[in-house]
Design an enzyme around this catalytic site. Structure first.
Site, short mmCIF file in Angstrom:
data_model
loop_
_atom_site.label_atom_id
_atom_site.label_comp_id
_atom_site.label_asym_id
_atom_site.label_seq_id
_atom_site.Cartn_x
_atom_site.Cartn_y
_atom_site.Cartn_z
N GLY A 25 0.87 -1.17 0.00
CA GLY A 25 0.00 0.00 0.00
C GLY A 25 0.90 1.22 0.00
CB SER A 26 0.21 4.84 -0.01
OG SER A 26 -0.74 4.73 1.05
CD GLU A 28 2.29 -0.90 3.48
OE1 GLU A 28 1.56 -0.59 2.52
OE2 GLU A 28 1.99 -0.65 4.67
CD GLU A 47 -3.66 -7.64 2.46
OE1 GLU A 47 -4.73 -8.23 2.17
OE2 GLU A 47 -3.39 -6.48 2.10
CG HIS A 70 -1.86 -1.24 3.47
ND1 HIS A 70 -0.99 -0.18 3.46
CD2 HIS A 70 -3.10 -0.70 3.44
CE1 HIS A 70 -1.68 0.94 3.42
NE2 HIS A 70 -2.96 0.65 3.41
CG HIS A 280 -10.65 -30.31 16.31
ND1 HIS A 280 -10.65 -30.55 14.97
CD2 HIS A 280 -11.59 -29.38 16.52
CE1 HIS A 280 -11.55 -29.77 14.38
NE2 HIS A 280 -12.14 -29.06 15.29
N GLY A 400 -5.74 -25.30 11.65
CA GLY A 400 -7.02 -25.64 11.03
C GLY A 400 -7.65 -24.46 10.31
N1 TZD Z 1 -13.02 -20.78 7.83
C1 TZD Z 1 -11.70 -20.94 8.05
C2 TZD Z 1 -10.74 -19.82 7.71
N2 TZD Z 1 -11.21 -22.07 8.54
C3 TZD Z 1 -12.05 -23.07 8.87
N3 TZD Z 1 -11.51 -24.18 9.38
C4 TZD Z 1 -13.44 -22.96 8.61
C5 TZD Z 1 -13.87 -21.76 8.11
C6 TZD Z 1 -14.43 -24.06 8.95
N4 TZD Z 1 -14.26 -25.29 8.13
C7 TZD Z 1 -13.59 -26.39 8.59
O1 TZD Z 1 -13.03 -26.48 9.69
S1 TZD Z 1 -13.62 -27.64 7.46
C8 TZD Z 1 -14.52 -26.75 6.35
C9 TZD Z 1 -14.79 -25.47 6.86
C10 TZD Z 1 -15.55 -24.45 6.12
C11 TZD Z 1 -14.93 -27.36 5.06
C12 TZD Z 1 -13.83 -27.40 4.04
O2 TZD Z 1 -14.35 -27.85 2.85
P1 TZD Z 1 -13.50 -28.56 1.73
O3 TZD Z 1 -13.19 -29.99 2.32
O4 TZD Z 1 -14.33 -28.65 0.52
O5 TZD Z 1 -12.20 -27.91 1.57
P2 TZD Z 1 -14.17 -31.24 2.59
O6 TZD Z 1 -13.30 -32.41 2.31
O7 TZD Z 1 -15.35 -31.16 1.71
O8 TZD Z 1 -14.53 -31.19 4.04
#
Ligand code: TZD
Ligand code: CA
Length: 526
Positions: A25-26, A28, A47, A70, A280, A400
């Site tokens: 951005g500006s 940077e 980002e 930025h 988890h 995750g």
């Molecule tokens: N947003 C973010 C940034 N991280 C997350 N982990 C999620 C939402 C929630 N989430 C999961 O934990 S798994 C998943 C989501 C939305 C589904 C991913 O779908 P995919 O894989 O098509 O990549 P599968 O194999 O269909 O589960």
């Protein structure tokens, strides 16, 4: 006399931080002026993708990497991606631009008010230097803290600082060198070796840090010396051990009760390079079976301090593995052959079973392929089919947070141009880091993205059943065609219909990125 900018650039060059992942951005631009010969700027279009690419690159090189973002809006966009870098202990050095000093207080547009506070819960160290002359030293601290803590750091620099002239004292930073050594003392080493030697049924639990630290092969030697079973720590982000090795029992399930059940019968559990544990699903129960003692060895002092049970030794796992091999002797018990792969199931109709896709990867890709995986419902299918025997073969978003996989694959491929790299990406996950396709195209990164399209957030459907929420909205994602999206970003793409066609495509070795879309049947993560 020299300027803040010249000293800072020279420092980064001497420390080997010459590949800069950024989105400017500006604020940077003055930092990016006159970048010396040897610097490479890798532009990301969002980002989240910038940090994902830098994370993959830093993990694959094992070295701190510079990220230029930025101010508040850009840094804010990066936060989700930083959660993964924190959990994988990736040393990212984020330098962000700030408005000129007189404009921060009055909150001029693009001023990042209290910039360090924005990032603080995630980064290990964050600062905005109190004066321009302190910028080179603070930049050095950002680099050293990232390396020492193995955690991202954040430096906010008002953009009028870069042109300020500095005195000779500022140059002292150029010759700095900061290292860490963490070998257990004689008594600690003896005690640990005695405990391990005295165990009747020891088990090893290895974390992603083992692969990050280059200890994949050392871990095999230790396991074969102990002869007991080996698990990978839950919420795994790097594979620390060959997954078909006869002693390998898989990735521990990420719940309290199932971990307790898995460790039943072991008097000693030695955890190397992992938190205890990164659960988890909340499945309460006893932490450990009756009579099981746990010893954790990690360089991560916070992971040692926050564990709810067991003993911990904060030390370099390499030093501890070497010490154990030395004190226990290196005689190994025969362990038997590697476990064979099963025949993959086939799916109904035109869909491929994910196991068919993974069997094709296993058979058609070279043995040293690095896989960056972000496909959540296919986890158990993945481990059933794959046969990974090399260090650095597997990366997964460590916290995750989706949006690591596609950019991370680009970063790993940029870091290891001679190694085949495959991104295994779900049709949900792909959207969070999709702009990395453009960077891959621009740099002609020879990367294959295998896009698994099942039309849904598969893992969330499974979770919905687990949590007693079978009817949540927002689970399906029909109408996405990643071949057209990829073409729009400059990446050639194709849809494959059956396993034979997939195998033929994977056997090609293109010299630029490509996306292969496969329609897959829905499976469950475990
Ligand atoms: N947003 C973010 C940034 N991280 C997350 N982990 C999620 C939402 C929630 N989430 C999961 O934990 S798994 C998943 C989501 C939305 C589904 C991913 O779908 P995919 O894989 O098509 O990549 P599968 O194999 O269909 O589960
Ligand atoms: Ca999906």
């Amino acid at each position: 006399m020299s300027s803040v900018r010249r000293v800072s650039h020279e420092f980064l060059k001497r420390q080997g931080l010459t590949t800069v992942f950024g989105n400017p951005g500006s604020n940077e631009l003055p930092f990016l002026a006159d970048l010396p010969e040897g610097f490479r700027y890798v532009l990301g279009l969002h980002e989240g993708a910038v940090v994902g690419m830098a994370d993959g690159y830093a993990q694959a090189t094992g070295r701190p990497v510079l990220v230029n973002l930025h101010a508040a809006s850009g840094s804010g966009n990066a936060m989700g991606a930083l959660t993964n870098a924190v959990a994988s202990r990736t040393p990212l050095v984020v330098v962000a631009g700030q408005q000129v000093r007189p404009a921060v207080g009055p909150e001029a547009n693009l001023a990042n008010v209290d910039a360090p506070a924005l990032m603080k819960p995630l980064v290990g160290w964050a600062a905005e230097p109190a004066c321009a002359e302190d910028v080179p030293r603070a930049l050095a601290q950002a680099v050293f803290e990232a390396g020492l803590q193995r955690r991202p750091t954040y430096l906010s620099v008002p953009y009028d600082d870069w042109a300020v002239e500095v005195d000779d004292n500022c140059l002292a930073v150029l010759d700095r060198r900061v290292e860490r050594a963490s070998v257990p003392d004689g008594e600690q080493g003896r005690r640990l070796a005695e405990r391990v030697a005295a165990a009747e049924r020891p088990a090893l639990v290895l974390g992603g840090d083992i692969d990050s630290a280059g200890l994949f092969d050392c871990a095999v030697r230790l396991a074969e010396r102990l002869g007991g079973p080996v698990w990978a720590a839950p919420s795994l982000f790097r594979l620390p051990f060959p997954n078909r090795h006869p002693l390998f029992r898989g990735v521990l399930p990420a719940g309290i009760a199932p971990i307790c059940a898995a460790l039943e019968g072991h008097d000693l559990v030695l955890v190397l390079g992992a938190p205890v544990f990164r659960y988890h699903e909340y499945l309460p129960g006893r932490y450990l079976p009756e009579g099981t003692r746990l010893i954790q060895v990690t360089e991560d002092a916070s992971a040692a301090a926050r564990a709810p049970m067991g003993e911990a030794l904060v030390a370099d796992p390499r030093a501890v593995i070497e010490l154990l091999l030395e004190q226990l002797g290196t005689l190994t018990a025969p362990t038997g052959p590697y476990r064979p792969v099963p025949e993959p199931p086939t799916a109904e109709g035109p869909l491929l079973h994910p196991e068919e896709v993974f069997a094709a990867l296993r058979d058609e890709m070279p043995e040293d392929t690095a896989y960056v995986v972000e496909s959540t419902s296919t986890n158990s299918s993945w481990w059933r089919q794959m046969d990974l025997r090399r260090p650095g073969s597997y990366y997964f978003p460590a916290a995750g947070g989706l949006g690591f996989g596609l950019p991370g694959a680009v970063g790993v491929a940029l870091a290891q141009p001679d190694r085949p790299v495959v991104g295994v990406i779900g049709d949900g996950s792909a959207n969070y880091g999709i702009t990395a396709l453009w960077t891959a195209a621009q740099h002609r990164v020879p990367l294959t993205i295998v896009l698994l399209r099942n039309g849904t957030y598969g893992a969330l459907r499974w979770f919905g059943d687990l949590l007693g929420v079978p009817d949540a909205p927002g689970m399906d994602i029909p109408g996405l065609d990643f071949t057209r999206i990829a073409e729009g970003y400059g990446v050639s793409a194709r849809q494959v219909g059956d396993a034979e066609e997939l195998r033929a495509v994977l056997a090609e070795r293109p010299d630029k990125p490509r996306l292969v879309q496969v329609d897959t049947a829905l499976t469950t993560p475990s």
